[in-house]
Design a protein around this motif. Structure first.
Motif, PDB file in Angstrom:
ATOM      1  N   MET A  99       0.809  -1.198   0.000  1.00 39.44           N
ATOM      2  CA  MET A  99       0.000   0.000   0.000  1.00 39.44           C
ATOM      3  C   MET A  99       0.849   1.257   0.000  1.00 39.44           C
ATOM      4  N   GLY A 100       2.089   1.167   0.451  1.00 37.10           N
ATOM      5  CA  GLY A 100       2.930   2.335   0.537  1.00 37.10           C
ATOM      6  C   GLY A 100       3.540   2.712  -0.791  1.00 37.10           C
ATOM      7  N   ARG A 101       3.008   2.227  -1.882  1.00 32.91           N
ATOM      8  CA  ARG A 101       3.552   2.465  -3.206  1.00 32.91           C
ATOM      9  C   ARG A 101       3.038   3.791  -3.760  1.00 32.91           C
ATOM     10  N   ASN A 102       3.938   4.673  -4.175  1.00 31.49           N
ATOM     11  CA  ASN A 102       3.541   5.955  -4.758  1.00 31.49           C
ATOM     12  C   ASN A 102       3.636   5.866  -6.272  1.00 31.49           C
ATOM     13  N   ILE A 103       2.651   6.412  -6.927  1.00 30.83           N
ATOM     14  CA  ILE A 103       2.660   6.434  -8.386  1.00 30.83           C
ATOM     15  C   ILE A 103       2.910   7.864  -8.823  1.00 30.83           C
ATOM     16  N   SER A 134      -0.540   3.029 -18.882  1.00 26.63           N
ATOM     17  CA  SER A 134      -1.042   2.900 -17.510  1.00 26.63           C
ATOM     18  C   SER A 134      -1.153   4.256 -16.828  1.00 26.63           C
ATOM     19  N   LYS A 135      -0.139   5.107 -17.004  1.00 24.87           N
ATOM     20  CA  LYS A 135      -0.166   6.438 -16.392  1.00 24.87           C
ATOM     21  C   LYS A 135      -1.339   7.261 -16.927  1.00 24.87           C
ATOM     22  N   VAL A 136      -1.485   7.274 -18.240  1.00 24.34           N
ATOM     23  CA  VAL A 136      -2.547   8.073 -18.857  1.00 24.34           C
ATOM     24  C   VAL A 136      -3.915   7.505 -18.475  1.00 24.34           C
ATOM     25  N   LYS A 137      -4.019   6.181 -18.427  1.00 19.18           N
ATOM     26  CA  LYS A 137      -5.283   5.547 -18.036  1.00 19.18           C
ATOM     27  C   LYS A 137      -5.659   5.947 -16.612  1.00 19.18           C
ATOM     28  N   LEU A 138      -4.685   5.936 -15.687  1.00 19.35           N
ATOM     29  CA  LEU A 138      -4.947   6.360 -14.311  1.00 19.35           C
ATOM     30  C   LEU A 138      -5.400   7.813 -14.258  1.00 19.35           C
ATOM     31  N   LEU A 139      -4.766   8.648 -15.055  1.00 20.01           N
ATOM     32  CA  LEU A 139      -5.135  10.064 -15.096  1.00 20.01           C
ATOM     33  C   LEU A 139      -6.566  10.234 -15.593  1.00 20.01           C
ATOM     34  N   VAL A 140      -6.911   9.537 -16.656  1.00 22.56           N
ATOM     35  CA  VAL A 140      -8.262   9.639 -17.211  1.00 22.56           C
ATOM     36  C   VAL A 140      -9.285   9.108 -16.205  1.00 22.56           C
ATOM     37  N   LEU A 141      -9.022   7.954 -15.646  1.00 24.68           N
ATOM     38  CA  LEU A 141      -9.961   7.364 -14.685  1.00 24.68           C
ATOM     39  C   LEU A 141     -10.141   8.245 -13.457  1.00 24.68           C
ATOM     40  N   SER A 142      -9.068   8.875 -13.001  1.00 29.79           N
ATOM     41  CA  SER A 142      -9.173   9.716 -11.808  1.00 29.79           C
ATOM     42  C   SER A 142      -9.944  11.004 -12.073  1.00 29.79           C
ATOM     43  N   SER A 143     -10.068  11.386 -13.339  1.00 29.76           N
ATOM     44  CA  SER A 143     -10.784  12.622 -13.659  1.00 29.76           C
ATOM     45  C   SER A 143     -12.276  12.375 -13.893  1.00 29.76           C
ATOM     46  N   LEU A 144     -12.695  11.119 -13.877  1.00 26.45           N
ATOM     47  CA  LEU A 144     -14.096  10.775 -14.121  1.00 26.45           C
ATOM     48  C   LEU A 144     -14.822  10.492 -12.814  1.00 26.45           C
ATOM     49  N   LYS A 145     -16.128  10.661 -12.836  1.00 26.75           N
ATOM     50  CA  LYS A 145     -16.937  10.246 -11.687  1.00 26.75           C
ATOM     51  C   LYS A 145     -16.804   8.734 -11.548  1.00 26.75           C
ATOM     52  N   LYS A 146     -16.907   8.263 -10.314  1.00 27.09           N
ATOM     53  CA  LYS A 146     -16.692   6.841 -10.036  1.00 27.09           C
ATOM     54  C   LYS A 146     -17.619   5.946 -10.856  1.00 27.09           C
ATOM     55  N   LEU A 162      -6.551  -0.260 -23.174  1.00 28.11           N
ATOM     56  CA  LEU A 162      -5.933   0.875 -23.871  1.00 28.11           C
ATOM     57  C   LEU A 162      -6.652   2.185 -23.562  1.00 28.11           C
ATOM     58  N   THR A 163      -5.863   3.192 -23.252  1.00 29.57           N
ATOM     59  CA  THR A 163      -6.415   4.523 -23.002  1.00 29.57           C
ATOM     60  C   THR A 163      -7.129   5.033 -24.247  1.00 29.57           C
ATOM     61  N   LYS A 164      -6.581   4.714 -25.390  1.00 26.54           N
ATOM     62  CA  LYS A 164      -7.177   5.134 -26.660  1.00 26.54           C
ATOM     63  C   LYS A 164      -8.627   4.640 -26.764  1.00 26.54           C
ATOM     64  N   ASP A 165      -8.874   3.400 -26.347  1.00 21.71           N
ATOM     65  CA  ASP A 165     -10.232   2.848 -26.382  1.00 21.71           C
ATOM     66  C   ASP A 165     -11.151   3.584 -25.409  1.00 21.71           C
ATOM     67  N   MET A 166     -10.612   3.954 -24.246  1.00 21.32           N
ATOM     68  CA  MET A 166     -11.396   4.701 -23.257  1.00 21.32           C
ATOM     69  C   MET A 166     -11.814   6.050 -23.822  1.00 21.32           C
ATOM     70  N   ILE A 167     -10.869   6.741 -24.447  1.00 21.11           N
ATOM     71  CA  ILE A 167     -11.154   8.062 -25.022  1.00 21.11           C
ATOM     72  C   ILE A 167     -12.215   7.940 -26.107  1.00 21.11           C
ATOM     73  N   GLU A 168     -12.121   6.919 -26.950  1.00 25.89           N
ATOM     74  CA  GLU A 168     -13.121   6.725 -28.003  1.00 25.89           C
ATOM     75  C   GLU A 168     -14.507   6.477 -27.407  1.00 25.89           C
ATOM     76  N   GLU A 169     -14.573   5.663 -26.357  1.00 26.09           N
ATOM     77  CA  GLU A 169     -15.855   5.401 -25.687  1.00 26.09           C
ATOM     78  C   GLU A 169     -16.429   6.693 -25.085  1.00 26.09           C
ATOM     79  N   LEU A 170     -15.561   7.502 -24.470  1.00 19.32           N
ATOM     80  CA  LEU A 170     -16.015   8.770 -23.882  1.00 19.32           C
ATOM     81  C   LEU A 170     -16.533   9.720 -24.959  1.00 19.32           C
ATOM     82  N   LYS A 171     -15.834   9.760 -26.082  1.00 20.31           N
ATOM     83  CA  LYS A 171     -16.294  10.606 -27.190  1.00 20.31           C
ATOM     84  C   LYS A 171     -17.672  10.153 -27.667  1.00 20.31           C
ATOM     85  N   GLU A 172     -17.840   8.853 -27.772  1.00 13.91           N
ATOM     86  CA  GLU A 172     -19.126   8.312 -28.213  1.00 13.91           C
ATOM     87  C   GLU A 172     -20.234   8.660 -27.220  1.00 13.91           C
TER      88      GLU A 172
END
Length: 177
Positions: A1-5, A45-57, A68-78
């Protein structure tokens, strides 16, 4: 748990992740392909964490299984592209149905309409000045501004909206006398 990203991202981190397909891991003997694959995986992984942290749970939960973050962005655009289209439709409907309320200063009315045009333009629709002017003229009470509108059109005037609002203010002041 003490792991910092560490989430320091640069354009160099974002662009390959959003523009390229996932790099394939070639083979163990080729250290360059392994390094490129690992680098892509880390950046993704870094970009995916950033995107996920900016969204409502509730929204983030529906995307966490996408690798893939790219797939997440495409889904959000849709998903949100439809809302943008709906917002655009509402703005256009409002612009075309707006009438100046009695007792409202004309300058306030014109600036309100100007802001609605700006919001619509921010969603990707551009309007020519003549069209904006015509929509504004249509929204004004004809008994007060009708002769000004005829005069404006006969003289083929073309004024930016703030200048037009100033001229309409003069007509408003004259009608109150």
């Amino acid at each position: 748990m003490g792991r910092n990203i560490k989430l320091l991202l640069s354009a160099e981190d974002l662009m390959p992740v959003l523009d390229e397909e996932e790099l394939e891991f070639q083979n163990e003997e080729n250290p360059e392909s392994k390094l490129a694959y690992e680098l892509f995986r880390q950046k993704n992984s870094k970009v995916k964490l950033l995107v996920l942290s900016s969204l409502k749970k509730t929204i983030a939960d529906s995307f966490k299984d996408l690798y893939l973050t790219k797939d997440m962005i495409e889904e959000l655009k849709e998903m949100y592209g439809r809302e943008e289209r709906h917002a655009h439709h509402q703005l256009v409907t409002l612009l075309h149905s707006m009438k100046m309320a009695q007792g409202t200063p004309v300058i306030d009315h014109v600036m309100k309409m100007r802001n609605l045009f700006q919001e619509s333009e921010n969603l990707g629709t551009s309007f020519k000045l003549n069209y904006k002017t015509d929509v504004i003229f249509y929204s004004l009470p004809q008994e007060i501004y009708g002769s000004f509108i005829v005069n404006y059109n006969m003289n083929k005037l073309s004024l930016e909206l703030p200048e037009l609002a100033n001229m309409l203010q003069e007509v408003e002041a004259a009608s109150k006398k």
